[in-house]
Design a protein around this motif. Structure first.
Motif, PDB file in Angstrom:
ATOM      1  N   LEU A   1      42.069  37.323  53.295  1.00  0.00           N
ATOM      2  CA  LEU A   1      41.466  36.449  52.286  1.00  0.00           C
ATOM      3  C   LEU A   1      42.590  35.930  51.385  1.00  0.00           C
ATOM      4  O   LEU A   1      42.752  36.357  50.251  1.00  0.00           O
ATOM      5  CB  LEU A   1      40.426  37.227  51.474  1.00  0.00           C
ATOM      6  CG  LEU A   1      39.267  37.825  52.281  1.00  0.00           C
ATOM      7  CD1 LEU A   1      38.357  38.626  51.371  1.00  0.00           C
ATOM      8  CD2 LEU A   1      38.467  36.739  52.968  1.00  0.00           C
TER       9      LEU A   1
ATOM     10  N   THR B   1      42.608  33.847  41.002  1.00  0.00           N
ATOM     11  CA  THR B   1      41.702  34.885  41.458  1.00  0.00           C
ATOM     12  C   THR B   1      42.509  36.109  41.874  1.00  0.00           C
ATOM     13  O   THR B   1      43.745  36.067  41.901  1.00  0.00           O
ATOM     14  CB  THR B   1      40.820  34.373  42.611  1.00  0.00           C
ATOM     15  OG1 THR B   1      39.761  35.306  42.837  1.00  0.00           O
ATOM     16  CG2 THR B   1      41.615  34.196  43.898  1.00  0.00           C
TER      17      THR B   1
ATOM     18  N   GLY C   1      41.957  40.157  46.584  1.00  0.00           N
ATOM     19  CA  GLY C   1      40.929  40.440  47.577  1.00  0.00           C
ATOM     20  C   GLY C   1      41.139  41.788  48.244  1.00  0.00           C
ATOM     21  O   GLY C   1      42.131  42.489  48.031  1.00  0.00           O
ATOM     22  N   TRP C   2      40.157  42.145  49.076  1.00  0.00           N
ATOM     23  CA  TRP C   2      40.215  43.446  49.752  1.00  0.00           C
ATOM     24  C   TRP C   2      41.122  43.413  50.976  1.00  0.00           C
ATOM     25  O   TRP C   2      41.511  44.447  51.500  1.00  0.00           O
ATOM     26  CB  TRP C   2      38.814  43.871  50.182  1.00  0.00           C
ATOM     27  CG  TRP C   2      37.902  44.146  49.031  1.00  0.00           C
ATOM     28  CD1 TRP C   2      36.816  43.414  48.643  1.00  0.00           C
ATOM     29  CD2 TRP C   2      38.010  45.217  48.093  1.00  0.00           C
ATOM     30  NE1 TRP C   2      36.242  43.969  47.521  1.00  0.00           N
ATOM     31  CE2 TRP C   2      36.953  45.080  47.160  1.00  0.00           C
ATOM     32  CE3 TRP C   2      38.900  46.286  47.933  1.00  0.00           C
ATOM     33  CZ2 TRP C   2      36.756  45.954  46.104  1.00  0.00           C
ATOM     34  CZ3 TRP C   2      38.707  47.163  46.880  1.00  0.00           C
ATOM     35  CH2 TRP C   2      37.647  46.994  45.991  1.00  0.00           C
TER      36      TRP C   2
ATOM     37  N   LYS D   1      34.896  31.103  48.694  1.00  0.00           N
ATOM     38  CA  LYS D   1      35.493  32.268  49.326  1.00  0.00           C
ATOM     39  C   LYS D   1      34.490  32.934  50.270  1.00  0.00           C
ATOM     40  O   LYS D   1      33.282  32.858  50.070  1.00  0.00           O
ATOM     41  CB  LYS D   1      35.942  33.281  48.263  1.00  0.00           C
ATOM     42  CG  LYS D   1      37.137  32.818  47.452  1.00  0.00           C
ATOM     43  CD  LYS D   1      37.819  33.966  46.724  1.00  0.00           C
ATOM     44  CE  LYS D   1      36.960  34.582  45.662  1.00  0.00           C
ATOM     45  NZ  LYS D   1      37.704  35.590  44.875  1.00  0.00           N
TER      46      LYS D   1
ATOM     47  N   SER E   1      37.718  29.821  43.990  1.00  0.00           N
ATOM     48  CA  SER E   1      36.925  30.892  43.386  1.00  0.00           C
ATOM     49  C   SER E   1      35.822  30.254  42.564  1.00  0.00           C
ATOM     50  O   SER E   1      35.771  29.022  42.406  1.00  0.00           O
ATOM     51  CB  SER E   1      37.800  31.777  42.494  1.00  0.00           C
ATOM     52  OG  SER E   1      38.225  31.058  41.353  1.00  0.00           O
TER      53      SER E   1
ATOM     54  N   ALA F   1      33.549  35.832  50.458  1.00  0.00           N
ATOM     55  CA  ALA F   1      32.658  36.776  49.787  1.00  0.00           C
ATOM     56  C   ALA F   1      31.354  36.121  49.350  1.00  0.00           C
ATOM     57  O   ALA F   1      30.347  36.801  49.139  1.00  0.00           O
ATOM     58  CB  ALA F   1      33.371  37.381  48.575  1.00  0.00           C
TER      59      ALA F   1
END
Length: 616
Positions: A421, A413, A416-417, A344, A503, A346
């Motif tokens: 994503l 998962t 996400g923000w 990901k 993830s 992130a």
């Protein structure tokens, strides 16, 4: 009062009131019904008292308490903003009870006067108890430093009072007046005015007992308000402990798993390790550990914490703004350890370039940063393995005849923000995946990400739908793991197959050598998907329509049909690093190398006075 006025205009005054923000939120729906019932009960009580109608009053009193208790929080807040708060409402009911006694026995003022006096004293003691509870709570919960596994005999921190003693304050205490109002209402027609007074006395006894207990706690905790004394005591203890390594963490309680996953590893390495937290709520939310823990919410207090001067290595599990306060400490080598390797975005955040070193599990992590070109230098990346995976077994309970049914772990998962994503299968595919698995006669373990639904209502709805599907299914011991236990790795050991998303869960599961399925939410071509997400290189891919699922499960039931077995063995070393030396030994050696580099740099900068005592 809501928008059901048809065929005529509402009076201008009514329209103006509805337009007020404080009252507009009361209109419509169930909340409006509860609010209307609550508001109507109080004038009805007063009317029944003045008339007097004792039987009606006796029926209305418990109904008014029930309506008050069922009043939604938002409606209660709106009433408070409209100056019709809980205290005003409860006082109205108490006044009605006193008026009823006065009307039923006009020639005998003793009982209704005693009831009024008792209720007056009750509210005075309620104010005292509330103030004391808040005072004691502040003393314990707003200390400049919160600690765990640290003994401070010089500070003599008293045990916190029972939570119930602190929680019962303010508006919650108002319900104690039922001890006086209910008996008064029930027995008023019989002329037994003394029952209400007896109830008021009982409420006063409870209040006095609580006040005395809180006064004792306040006296024992009075020195906790001495900020300098508390900071000095903790500073002295940490200085004597002489930590060499700090794990530094900040963030919301929902993210505390990111630090908890490292506790077991840090407990097993030789260098003395201290956990430093920055948010007060994390001190209790952090998982069980034997490591000393200090929580220092104030950045000024942290930067003046002398005991950290000897630390040489700071480990950071997360990229957050509060990291800056530790990053600025001279002589400390900053290391980003993250909270799991994954493909990901992130996992290759540009923020990561602020650290001196970035530790990844295997070559895949290094390649990830090289491909992303976010400013992380290749020489700053170190491959240290995944020491947390030591307990992950390479056994399949069903394949080895230890379980009657195949177990599939579905571990999506979170959302996400940002919707960009788009890695989570939960919203688009989650309920359908679980429904399909339930139809294949397999046992399902559902373990969502701890942050599931944190941002997206659609993710929360999909999560609830899956919980309902598992609850309604019969004949198989399905499990929904929504808390801390069992851990993810314990779920790995129970599962024969994983269904997940891009993830760190996928990367970690590869350690088991067992088959895994990755949701291809966007329906990308298989070769493009695997090229973009190397962790899926040995995965069975599952498209949005789940068309591949029956064939995947069939292949796993037929010996020799598991086409991905060899690919999983090859991928393991790429994602997680070599098995030898042991990942824990590799991690500890990396800590020692980082400390040596930090000490060498400290000497070159003339910071020898800060050099740690690492040669015991």
């Amino acid at each position: 009062m809501g928008g059901n006025i048809k065929g005529r205009r509402a009076p201008n005054a009514l329209v103006a009131i509805i337009r007020r923000p404080a009252l507009r939120s009361l209109a419509g729906g169930r909340r409006g019904a509860f609010t209307a019932l609550t508001l109507a009960s109080y004038p009805a009580l007063l009317a029944a008292a003045v008339w007097p109608l004792p039987a009606t009053f006796a029926v209305l009193v418990p109904l008014s308490y029930a309506a008050e208790a069922a009043l939604p929080g938002r409606a209660a807040g709106a009433l408070s903003r409209a100056h019709l708060g809980a205290t005003v409402r409860f006082l109205s009911r108490e006044t009605a009870a006193v008026v009823l006694l006065a009307r039923l026995a006009p020639g005998r003022p003793l009982w209704f006067a005693a009831l009024a006096a008792g209720l007056f004293l009750f509210h005075g003691l309620r104010a005292v108890q509330t103030w004391l509870a808040e005072h004691v709570d502040r003393r314990h919960n707003l200390m400049p430093v919160v600690t765990r596994n640290i003994d401070l005999p010089a500070l003599r921190i008293p045990p916190a009072p029972p939570r119930a003693l602190l929680a019962w304050r303010g508006a919650r205490l108002l319900y104690l007046d039922a001890l006086a109002v209910l008996p008064a209402a029930a027995t008023a027609p019989m002329g037994l005015g003394w029952t209400g007074v007896a109830g008021a006395v009982a409420a006063l006894v409870l209040e006095v007992t609580a006040v005395v207990a809180l006064l004792a706690h306040a006296r024992r905790a009075r020195h906790l308000g001495d900020r300098r004394r508390v900071l000095s005591a903790v500073d002295d203890w940490v200085a004597a402990y002489r930590p060499e390594v700090v794990m530094y963490f900040s963030g919301p309680v929902t993210a505390v798993y990111q630090a908890t996953m490292w506790l077991g590893t840090l407990e097993r390495i030789t260098p003395r390790t201290l956990v430093v937290l920055r948010d007060r709520s994390l001190a209790t939310a952090l998982g069980t550990t034997t490591l000393p823990v200090v929580c220092i919410p104030s950045s000024v207090d942290l930067m003046n914490f002398r005991a950290l001067d000897g630390v040489r290595v700071a480990l950071f599990p997360a990229n957050v703004g509060n990291n800056i306060h530790m990053l600025r400490v001279p002589g400390v080598r900053s290391v980003f350890i993250g909270h799991g390797d994954s493909d990901k975005e992130a996992s290759f955040n540009p923020y990561t370039k602020v650290y001196d070193e970035v530790w990844v599990a295997g070559p895949a992590g290094r390649d990830r940063y090289l491909r992303a070109r976010v400013g992380v230098r290749d020489e700053a990346v170190e491959e240290v393995g995944r020491p947390q995976l030591a307990g992950v077994l390479r056994t399949s309970p069903y394949a080895e005849g230890l379980a009657p049914h195949r177990t599939v772990l579905y571990a999506p998962t979170w959302e996400g923000w940002s919707d960009d994503l788009f890695h989570s299968s939960l919203i688009a595919m989650g309920p359908a995946i679980v429904r399909a698995l339930l139809g294949r006669r397999v046992r399902v373990i559902y373990k969502p990400h701890p942050l599931t639904g944190h941002r997206s209502p659609a993710a929360r709805a999909a999560h609830r739908k899956i919980l309902a599907l598992l609850h309604e299914s019969t004949g198989m011991p399905h499990v929904a793991v929504t808390g801390r236990e069992p851990s993810l790795y314990e779920c790995f050991n129970e599962a024969d197959v994983l269904v997940s998303d891009i993830s760190s869960v996928v990367s970690d599961f590869v350690a088991s050598g067992k088959p895994y399925v990755v949701a291809n939410v966007a329906g990308l071509p298989a070769d493009r998907f695997r090229e973009r997400y190397p962790a899926a290189g040995a995965a069975y891919l599952l498209g949005p329509d789940l068309a591949e699922l029956p064939d995947i499960l069939r292949r796993l039931d037929v010996p020799g049909e598991d086409d991905m077995a060899a690919a999983r063995r090859a991928l393991r070393a790429y994602l997680l690093g070599a098995d030898h030396p042991d990942p824990l030994a590799r991690f500890e050696e990396a800590v020692r190398r980082a400390a040596a580099r930090a000490e060498a740099r400290a000497r070159s900068l003339g910071l020898e006075a800060l050099a740690p005592s690492t040669r015991d």
